[in-house]
Design a protein around this motif. Structure first.
Motif, PDB file in Angstrom:
ATOM      1  N   LEU A   1      -5.280  -4.216   5.848  1.00  0.00           N
ATOM      2  CA  LEU A   1      -4.256  -3.283   6.309  1.00  0.00           C
ATOM      3  C   LEU A   1      -4.716  -1.842   6.069  1.00  0.00           C
ATOM      4  CD1 LEU A   1      -1.091  -3.273   7.129  1.00  0.00           C
ATOM      5  CD2 LEU A   1      -0.828  -2.455   4.800  1.00  0.00           C
TER       6      LEU A   1
ATOM      7  N   THR B   1      -3.152   1.492   5.582  1.00  0.00           N
ATOM      8  CA  THR B   1      -1.773   1.866   5.281  1.00  0.00           C
ATOM      9  C   THR B   1      -1.217   2.927   6.239  1.00  0.00           C
ATOM     10  OG1 THR B   1      -0.274   2.798   3.648  1.00  0.00           O
ATOM     11  CG2 THR B   1      -2.560   3.483   3.470  1.00  0.00           C
ATOM     12  N   GLU B   2       0.057   2.741   6.526  1.00  0.00           N
ATOM     13  CA  GLU B   2       0.814   3.682   7.350  1.00  0.00           C
ATOM     14  C   GLU B   2       0.804   5.087   6.718  1.00  0.00           C
ATOM     15  OE1 GLU B   2       4.529   1.797   8.313  1.00  0.00           O
ATOM     16  OE2 GLU B   2       5.522   3.716   8.481  1.00  0.00           O
TER      17      GLU B   2
ATOM     18  N   ARG C   1      11.412  -4.079   9.947  1.00  0.00           N
ATOM     19  CA  ARG C   1      11.485  -3.480   8.613  1.00  0.00           C
ATOM     20  C   ARG C   1      10.818  -2.111   8.629  1.00  0.00           C
ATOM     21  NH1 ARG C   1       8.135  -2.987   4.429  1.00  0.00           N
ATOM     22  NH2 ARG C   1       6.585  -4.457   5.210  1.00  0.00           N
TER      23      ARG C   1
ATOM     24  N   GLY D   1       8.583   0.687   6.962  1.00  0.00           N
ATOM     25  CA  GLY D   1       7.538   0.739   5.957  1.00  0.00           C
ATOM     26  C   GLY D   1       8.094   1.324   4.665  1.00  0.00           C
ATOM     27  N   GLY D   2       7.775   0.663   3.548  1.00  0.00           N
ATOM     28  CA  GLY D   2       8.232   1.155   2.250  1.00  0.00           C
ATOM     29  C   GLY D   2       9.511   0.493   1.767  1.00  0.00           C
TER      30      GLY D   2
ATOM     31  N   LEU E   1       6.995   7.823   5.668  1.00  0.00           N
ATOM     32  CA  LEU E   1       6.521   6.711   6.491  1.00  0.00           C
ATOM     33  C   LEU E   1       7.362   6.609   7.761  1.00  0.00           C
ATOM     34  CD1 LEU E   1       5.883   4.014   3.694  1.00  0.00           C
ATOM     35  CD2 LEU E   1       4.212   5.505   4.772  1.00  0.00           C
TER      36      LEU E   1
ATOM     37  N   HIS F   1       2.214  -5.132  12.215  1.00  0.00           N
ATOM     38  CA  HIS F   1       1.892  -3.795  11.695  1.00  0.00           C
ATOM     39  C   HIS F   1       0.850  -3.197  12.622  1.00  0.00           C
ATOM     40  CE1 HIS F   1       0.353  -0.639   9.101  1.00  0.00           C
ATOM     41  NE2 HIS F   1       1.260  -0.908   8.167  1.00  0.00           N
TER      42      HIS F   1
ATOM     43  N   HIS G   1       2.510  -8.920   9.875  1.00  0.00           N
ATOM     44  CA  HIS G   1       2.604  -8.252   8.576  1.00  0.00           C
ATOM     45  C   HIS G   1       3.804  -8.715   7.749  1.00  0.00           C
ATOM     46  CE1 HIS G   1       2.005  -5.100   5.664  1.00  0.00           C
ATOM     47  NE2 HIS G   1       3.170  -4.516   5.934  1.00  0.00           N
TER      48      HIS G   1
ATOM     49  N   ALA H   1       0.802  -1.211   0.000  1.00  0.00           N
ATOM     50  CA  ALA H   1       0.000   0.000   0.000  1.00  0.00           C
ATOM     51  C   ALA H   1       0.841   1.270   0.000  1.00  0.00           C
ATOM     52  CB  ALA H   1      -0.920  -0.032   1.220  1.00  0.00           C
ATOM     53  N   GLY H   2       1.545   1.519   1.111  1.00  0.00           N
ATOM     54  CA  GLY H   2       2.097   2.840   1.416  1.00  0.00           C
ATOM     55  C   GLY H   2       3.109   3.417   0.461  1.00  0.00           C
ATOM     56  N   GLY H   3       3.970   2.589  -0.128  1.00  0.00           N
ATOM     57  CA  GLY H   3       4.947   3.155  -1.044  1.00  0.00           C
ATOM     58  C   GLY H   3       6.221   2.334  -1.151  1.00  0.00           C
TER      59      GLY H   3
ATOM     60  N   ARG I   1       7.323   0.564  13.497  1.00  0.00           N
ATOM     61  CA  ARG I   1       6.130  -0.280  13.695  1.00  0.00           C
ATOM     62  C   ARG I   1       6.159  -1.069  14.990  1.00  0.00           C
ATOM     63  NH1 ARG I   1       5.573  -2.349   7.507  1.00  0.00           N
ATOM     64  NH2 ARG I   1       4.769  -0.354   6.805  1.00  0.00           N
TER      65      ARG I   1
HETATM   66  O1  MEZ Z   1       6.044  -1.375   3.631  1.00  0.00           O
HETATM   67  C1  MEZ Z   1       4.950  -1.580   4.170  1.00  0.00           C
HETATM   68  O2  MEZ Z   1       4.698  -2.627   4.761  1.00  0.00           O
HETATM   69  C2  MEZ Z   1       3.920  -0.519   4.138  1.00  0.00           C
HETATM   70  C3  MEZ Z   1       4.311   0.789   3.641  1.00  0.00           C
HETATM   71  C4  MEZ Z   1       2.701  -0.795   4.608  1.00  0.00           C
HETATM   72  C5  MEZ Z   1       1.674   0.229   4.738  1.00  0.00           C
HETATM   73  O3  MEZ Z   1       1.342   0.566   5.858  1.00  0.00           O
HETATM   74  O4  MEZ Z   1       1.225   0.753   3.721  1.00  0.00           O
END
Ligand code: MEZ
Length: 561
Positions: free
Chosen positions: A367, A369-370, A536, A538-539, A228, A357, A496, A161-163, A394
């Protein structure tokens, strides 16, 4: 029965009407899918006819074959229900269709005289890593077969999702964002609690901008950039308007594989890596849905199968505290490829490092997204108070949520934040959002003390204006929460990402316990360990799939030459 085939028979259609004159059924179910489309129209055409609020034929997973859900001779199963709880009915089918966790069949002896296909490289797992490796190896002159055990390709990557994190990109420069490869390296090492393999992290950061350029050059849109958790600057690249990154890039990768006529086989589970007497890889043993056991002889095998977040027993084995927790992952993420590599002699690292997550919608596998927090949302508990820096890593955010009343919290945002990120519309569509015209209205609806929530949001808005979050030290507060409506999603942490996996060197070769590479065995992506250490950022996952997918494709293509 009766099954779909019986209904067709009643309409006077014989077997050949679906299966073709040759009655051949390959594991992709190519002929039968073409027959469905010929009579019923394409997925898009069928979607147009639907008047349902949730349109199963207009999936965020893109173009799927009909047989992913519809079966002729057994119960049909709605693939969406692996993650969603919609009351979706399917003709001749069951309502609940979760794919159970599966363990690999143990094949003690490879049967003699079974079908043997031949190629240069077999790639196991058709997510972003597998597709990137396949395209790169193909363009490097190698013949490849890409295997996927699930009925659809894309894996977890298409849910991303996030990038995609990248430093020193053209897009960052155009937006005036000052970033550096060194800063991305430092953020990643720090986020992973300094137990990552520094050489792998250096490659991740150094090659990240080229990975964005490569994806863009083959058709992806990564023109929006957000920030993020754990990142010092905005470096999460995603499509225009803040749309989800995974859907965009996996569609592009699939199209590029199709254009190159790469041999992609779904419903095809690799069950054993074959080696000669010297322990050199000679191919894989495959179990196809229809073709059953067969061999592919190859000079190199790439494991690109991902992690095991959707394997609750395995997660609980390494982290008993996560027993029974929901997961954001697609059902195929059971860790089979890690087992394949380990059985072939590969060493495993960091297996206990499992990421939860912080924001999975409560009672679901969806999910949130962050990027919603990245674009300004705050986290509030049942008492109506903030309790954490929402932009922390996270592990820290999840730990903070789990000690709140009910082990959940509310993600709170306003209309301005809603407008800033396309992905948020999906949460409305899925009925996950509670909306209020005022803060007090929202508070009443989510059963939080109204005066407390108002005080919390007012204090936060003041912190935004003063650019100083004195209490929680949130480093980035891009928007205040002042524009009605006001929204909340109840969230709770879910499994996650699994940071551990096969040990690899910087050439993506799988390392044996004696510290030497296993000849002909390569791996990349979430099934490998060392890139993300104990946590890890995010992204960084999509970055890993492309950066190391390219490396593994290049190295394997060179090796087979
Ligand atoms: O990298 C990820 O897991 C991520 C950015 C998830 C999210 O919250 O969108």
């Amino acid at each position: 029965g009766p099954y779909l085939a019986d209904a067709h028979k009643e309409k006077g259609l014989n077997c050949a009407a679906c299966h073709g004159a040759k009655m051949d059924v390959d594991d992709n179910e190519t002929t039968v899918n073409a027959s469905c489309v010929q009579c019923h129209g394409s997925l898009a055409k069928v979607a147009e006819k639907s008047k349902e609020a949730i349109n199963a034929h207009k999936s965020h997973l893109g173009n799927m074959s009909c047989t992913v859900c519809h079966a002729g001779h057994t119960d049909s199963t709605t693939y969406c229900l692996n993650c969603h709880n919609f009351a979706l009915k399917i003709p001749f089918g069951k309502v609940a269709a979760r794919v159970p966790s599966v363990t690999l069949p143990v094949v003690k002896e490879v049967p003699a005289n079974i079908r043997t296909d031949k190629t240069d490289i077999v790639i196991i797992g058709a997510g972003a890593t597998g597709f990137t490796a396949a395209i790169t190896a193909h363009d490097g002159g190698a013949k490849v077969i890409l295997l996927e055990k699930m009925p659809i390709t894309g894996g977890n990557s298409q849910l991303a999702a996030g990038g995609m994190n990248a430093a020193e990109t053209r897009i960052q420069k155009e937006k005036g964002i000052k970033d550096s490869v060194d800063l991305m390296y430092e953020d990643t090492m720090k986020g992973g609690k300094n137990i990552s393999d520094p050489d792998l992290v250096k490659i991740l950061a150094k090659d990240s901008a080229a990975a964005v350029d490569w994806l863009t050059s083959i058709g992806a849109d990564l023109s929006d950039v957000g920030r993020l958790g754990g990142a010092s600057v905005a470096r999460a690249h995603r499509p225009r308007g803040g749309a989800a990154v995974g859907a965009n890039i996996t569609q592009v990768l699939k199209k590029n594989a199709e254009d190159r006529k790469i041999d992609v086989r779904v419903n095809s589970r690799a069950v054993q890596i074959l080696e000669d007497g010297k322990g050199h890889v000679t191919g894989v043993l495959v179990e196809g849905k229809h073709s059953k056991l067969y061999k592919i002889s190859a000079k190199a095998v790439i494991i690109a199968t991902g992690g095991f977040s959707a394997n609750p027993e395995r997660v609980a084995y390494y982290q008993p505290a996560y027993k029974g927790m929901t997961s954001s992952n697609q059902p195929g993420a059971t860790g089979d490829g890690i087992n394949l590599g380990a059985t072939a002699g590969g060493e495993l690292v960091d297996m206990k490092q499992i990421q939860i997550h912080p924001t999975v919608a409560a009672g679901s596998r969806i999910l949130i997204t962050e990027a919603v927090r990245g674009n300004g949302a705050i986290l509030v508990n049942r008492e109506g108070k903030r309790f954490v820096n929402e932009m922390t890593t996270r592990d820290a955010a999840s730990a903070a949520i789990l000690v709140q009343t009910g082990k959940s919290a509310f993600l709170v945002y306003d209309e301005g934040i809603r407008k800033s990120l396309k992905q948020i519309e999906g949460y409305f569509h899925l009925n996950l959002v509670t909306a209020g015209n005022t803060i007090a209205d929202l508070a009443t609806k989510i059963k939080v003390p109204a005066a407390e929530l108002e005080a919390t949001i007012n204090a936060y808005n003041k912190a935004v204006d003063e650019k100083n979050d004195a209490v929680f030290k949130r480093p980035d507060m891009p928007r205040s929460l002042k524009t009605p409506g006001f929204y909340a999603i109840e969230i709770t942490p879910g499994v996650h990402y699994t940071m551990g996996g096969l040990k690899v060197d910087t050439n993506a070769r799988v390392m044996a316990k004696d510290g030497k590479p296993i000849v002909g065995l390569f791996a990349a992506g979430e099934g490998t360990g060392g890139v993300h250490g104990a946590n890890r950022l995010g992204g960084n996952s999509i970055t890993q799939t492309i950066v190391f997918g390219k490396i593994v494709g290049e190295k394997a293509a060179k090796f087979v030459k």
